[in-house]
Design a protein around this motif. Sequence first.
Motif, mmCIF file in Angstrom:
data_model
loop_
_atom_site.group_PDB
_atom_site.id
_atom_site.type_symbol
_atom_site.label_atom_id
_atom_site.label_comp_id
_atom_site.label_asym_id
_atom_site.label_seq_id
_atom_site.Cartn_x
_atom_site.Cartn_y
_atom_site.Cartn_z
ATOM 1 N N MET A 1 0.841 -1.191 0.000
ATOM 2 C CA MET A 1 0.000 0.000 0.000
ATOM 3 C C MET A 1 0.880 1.247 0.000
ATOM 4 O O MET A 1 1.778 1.381 0.836
ATOM 5 N N ASP A 2 0.659 2.178 -0.950
ATOM 6 C CA ASP A 2 1.492 3.374 -1.000
ATOM 7 C C ASP A 2 0.999 4.391 0.027
ATOM 8 O O ASP A 2 -0.016 4.200 0.705
ATOM 9 N N ILE A 3 1.728 5.494 0.143
ATOM 10 C CA ILE A 3 1.448 6.449 1.197
ATOM 11 C C ILE A 3 0.083 7.105 1.035
ATOM 12 O O ILE A 3 -0.586 7.435 2.024
ATOM 13 N N PHE A 4 -0.374 7.265 -0.190
ATOM 14 C CA PHE A 4 -1.691 7.871 -0.421
ATOM 15 C C PHE A 4 -2.800 6.915 0.018
ATOM 16 O O PHE A 4 -3.756 7.327 0.692
ATOM 17 N N GLU A 5 -2.676 5.659 -0.343
ATOM 18 C CA GLU A 5 -3.669 4.668 0.091
ATOM 19 C C GLU A 5 -3.660 4.521 1.603
ATOM 20 O O GLU A 5 -4.716 4.384 2.238
ATOM 21 N N LEU A 6 -2.469 4.545 2.193
ATOM 22 C CA LEU A 6 -2.344 4.418 3.644
ATOM 23 C C LEU A 6 -3.020 5.583 4.351
ATOM 24 O O LEU A 6 -3.819 5.392 5.282
ATOM 25 N N ARG A 7 -2.735 6.793 3.890
ATOM 26 C CA ARG A 7 -3.358 7.965 4.510
ATOM 27 C C ARG A 7 -4.879 7.910 4.371
ATOM 28 O O ARG A 7 -5.623 8.227 5.317
ATOM 29 N N ARG A 8 -5.367 7.493 3.225
ATOM 30 C CA ARG A 8 -6.815 7.450 3.004
ATOM 31 C C ARG A 8 -7.475 6.366 3.847
ATOM 32 O O ARG A 8 -8.597 6.533 4.333
ATOM 33 N N ASP A 9 -6.794 5.248 4.037
ATOM 34 C CA ASP A 9 -7.321 4.207 4.917
ATOM 35 C C ASP A 9 -7.420 4.731 6.349
ATOM 36 O O ASP A 9 -8.436 4.519 7.034
ATOM 37 N N LEU A 10 -6.389 5.406 6.804
ATOM 38 C CA LEU A 10 -6.418 5.976 8.160
ATOM 39 C C LEU A 10 -7.482 7.058 8.286
ATOM 40 O O LEU A 10 -8.157 7.163 9.312
ATOM 41 N N HIS A 11 -7.623 7.869 7.229
ATOM 42 C CA HIS A 11 -8.631 8.926 7.263
ATOM 43 C C HIS A 11 -10.040 8.339 7.373
ATOM 44 O O HIS A 11 -10.892 8.887 8.085
ATOM 45 N N ALA A 12 -10.267 7.241 6.678
ATOM 46 C CA ALA A 12 -11.586 6.620 6.691
ATOM 47 C C ALA A 12 -11.903 5.913 8.000
ATOM 48 O O ALA A 12 -13.066 5.616 8.276
ATOM 49 N N HIS A 13 -10.888 5.664 8.820
ATOM 50 C CA HIS A 13 -11.082 4.945 10.076
ATOM 51 C C HIS A 13 -10.511 5.763 11.240
ATOM 52 O O HIS A 13 -9.574 5.329 11.927
ATOM 53 N N PRO A 14 -11.054 6.946 11.496
ATOM 54 C CA PRO A 14 -10.521 7.803 12.567
ATOM 55 C C PRO A 14 -10.865 7.250 13.945
ATOM 56 O O PRO A 14 -11.893 6.592 14.129
ATOM 57 N N GLU A 15 -9.984 7.514 14.883
ATOM 58 C CA GLU A 15 -10.200 7.087 16.274
ATOM 59 C C GLU A 15 -9.743 8.213 17.197
ATOM 60 O O GLU A 15 -8.609 8.679 17.098
ATOM 61 N N VAL A 16 -10.615 8.634 18.093
ATOM 62 C CA VAL A 16 -10.276 9.736 18.999
ATOM 63 C C VAL A 16 -9.317 9.245 20.085
ATOM 64 O O VAL A 16 -9.053 8.055 20.214
ATOM 65 N N GLY A 17 -8.796 10.183 20.856
ATOM 66 C CA GLY A 17 -7.733 9.914 21.805
ATOM 67 C C GLY A 17 -7.979 8.740 22.733
ATOM 68 O O GLY A 17 -9.042 8.625 23.347
ATOM 69 N N PHE A 18 -6.987 7.874 22.858
ATOM 70 C CA PHE A 18 -6.958 6.664 23.679
ATOM 71 C C PHE A 18 -7.862 5.555 23.146
ATOM 72 O O PHE A 18 -7.980 4.503 23.780
ATOM 73 N N THR A 19 -8.509 5.773 21.988
ATOM 74 C CA THR A 19 -9.252 4.681 21.347
ATOM 75 C C THR A 19 -8.617 4.310 20.014
ATOM 76 O O THR A 19 -9.249 3.658 19.192
ATOM 77 N N GLU A 20 -7.357 4.662 19.797
ATOM 78 C CA GLU A 20 -6.693 4.422 18.510
ATOM 79 C C GLU A 20 -6.268 2.957 18.379
ATOM 80 O O GLU A 20 -5.142 2.642 17.999
ATOM 81 N N PHE A 21 -7.167 2.032 18.706
ATOM 82 C CA PHE A 21 -6.816 0.615 18.734
ATOM 83 C C PHE A 21 -6.476 0.090 17.344
ATOM 84 O O PHE A 21 -5.486 -0.618 17.166
ATOM 85 N N ARG A 22 -7.283 0.404 16.355
ATOM 86 C CA ARG A 22 -7.017 -0.071 15.001
ATOM 87 C C ARG A 22 -5.753 0.570 14.449
ATOM 88 O O ARG A 22 -4.891 -0.109 13.873
ATOM 89 N N THR A 23 -5.628 1.895 14.636
ATOM 90 C CA THR A 23 -4.471 2.623 14.122
ATOM 91 C C THR A 23 -3.178 2.117 14.753
ATOM 92 O O THR A 23 -2.211 1.784 14.056
ATOM 93 N N ALA A 24 -3.150 2.072 16.087
ATOM 94 C CA ALA A 24 -1.937 1.650 16.790
ATOM 95 C C ALA A 24 -1.606 0.195 16.490
ATOM 96 O O ALA A 24 -0.435 -0.186 16.399
ATOM 97 N N ASN A 25 -2.636 -0.631 16.351
ATOM 98 C CA ASN A 25 -2.426 -2.037 16.004
ATOM 99 C C ASN A 25 -1.716 -2.162 14.669
ATOM 100 O O ASN A 25 -0.748 -2.916 14.520
ATOM 101 N N ARG A 26 -2.166 -1.382 13.711
ATOM 102 C CA ARG A 26 -1.529 -1.409 12.395
ATOM 103 C C ARG A 26 -0.098 -0.883 12.481
ATOM 104 O O ARG A 26 0.813 -1.420 11.836
#
Length: 417
Positions: A1-26
């Motif tokens: 996955m290139d940086i644009f796809e990565l950023r868009r995946d993260l943008h589509a799956h936002p997580e507010v503070g201390f709930t960044e479980f999906r983001t941090a897991n990745r």
Amino acid sequence: MDIFELRRDLHAHPEVGFTEFRTANRVVRELQSYGYSVAYGIDVMVPESRRGLPSADQLTRAYQRAKEDGADETILRAMDGGLTGVVATLKGRGDGPTVAFRFDMDALPIMESQESTHLPHINGFRSVHDGEMHACGHDGHTAIGLTFAKMIASQPFNGTLKLIFQPAEEGGRGAKSMVDKGVVDDVDKLFCFHLGLDLPLHAVSGGTNEFLASTKLEVHYQGVSAHAAAAPEKGRNALLGAATALLNIHALPRFSSGATRVNVGVLEGGTAPNIIPDKAKMVLECRAETYEDNLDLEQRVRAILEHSALMHGLTYQIENIGEAATAVCDPELKEVVLEAAKSVPFFTDYQDEHPLGASEDATFLMRRVQERGGKVTYSILGTTIAAPHHNPKFDIDEEILPAAVDLLLQIAIQSLK
């Protein structure tokens, strides 16, 4: 996955503070795949030092959401309860300095725009979580951090590279728990950055000034209910006490020693027009140009909160739910950033410093590094934005993403010698 796809995946799956479980897991899984030694959860955070922790229900829902989305359960379990910080370390070939880069991961509690001109909506990467949105660019920060991590891992260098992926920057809630755990105690050079902030595309600042120290407080007043007509004197009006505090907080004088700000952002209370409110909640902040002025301002605010309760016969509780300090960037590292930028053709406008005019809890990381004899800076990387930060229409010009990675690579190559 290139940086644009990565950023868009993260943008589509936002997580507010201390709930960044999906983001941090990745983040953990990707960093491990690149050969980093990765620590996370309680190994990089002091739980008691966190501020403004979400409710247990909110944490549980976010945890379950990440699990259903395919997050690694072993990693998830170590982050249970909101311990979503990640620190990756990579040793170089020989002796040298420890150089750290910090990236924030959290989103904001904002409903993202669905207007026809909003590019994330048009291109199918608008937030899938209503009421949560990457409206400050942290999705870009995380994508830059992971892409940089992959590219630098194959480069020869000396010393130690440390990558800090921080939760809960918004509201000044996450950095202090990582500082208290000692994650930067061995750091000789710390580089932090932010996208946007009114700096145009192709511009870069070596550092930042006008950090505002900040304290955020949540206050609960407890009174006594009574009939508003038949027995008003039997009641103790919690909402009136909170309103008294609100007006007097906003009446505090400005400081001659530097800029100060106060704001009551939430005031809640009452159930019906004929009932004296027995409960009220207030959420507020104070900010100042110097750490000392903010401490003074906070004490004045606390005095008002206390005496407003006493005036109306109330009990009260005050909780610190967020804070940030001030910091000064070191000239040596500002120069490193600007020299590195000159070797990246994308950048054509070089500024020594750019004003922040807001608060940032990376200042706690910066101050700790400086206290232990290290050097720090906080750079701004310019990008066109569709709307101001923290706005439902916020979006970045993705052209900055690969250029930012190139910049961090040049900084790391220059610093890890």
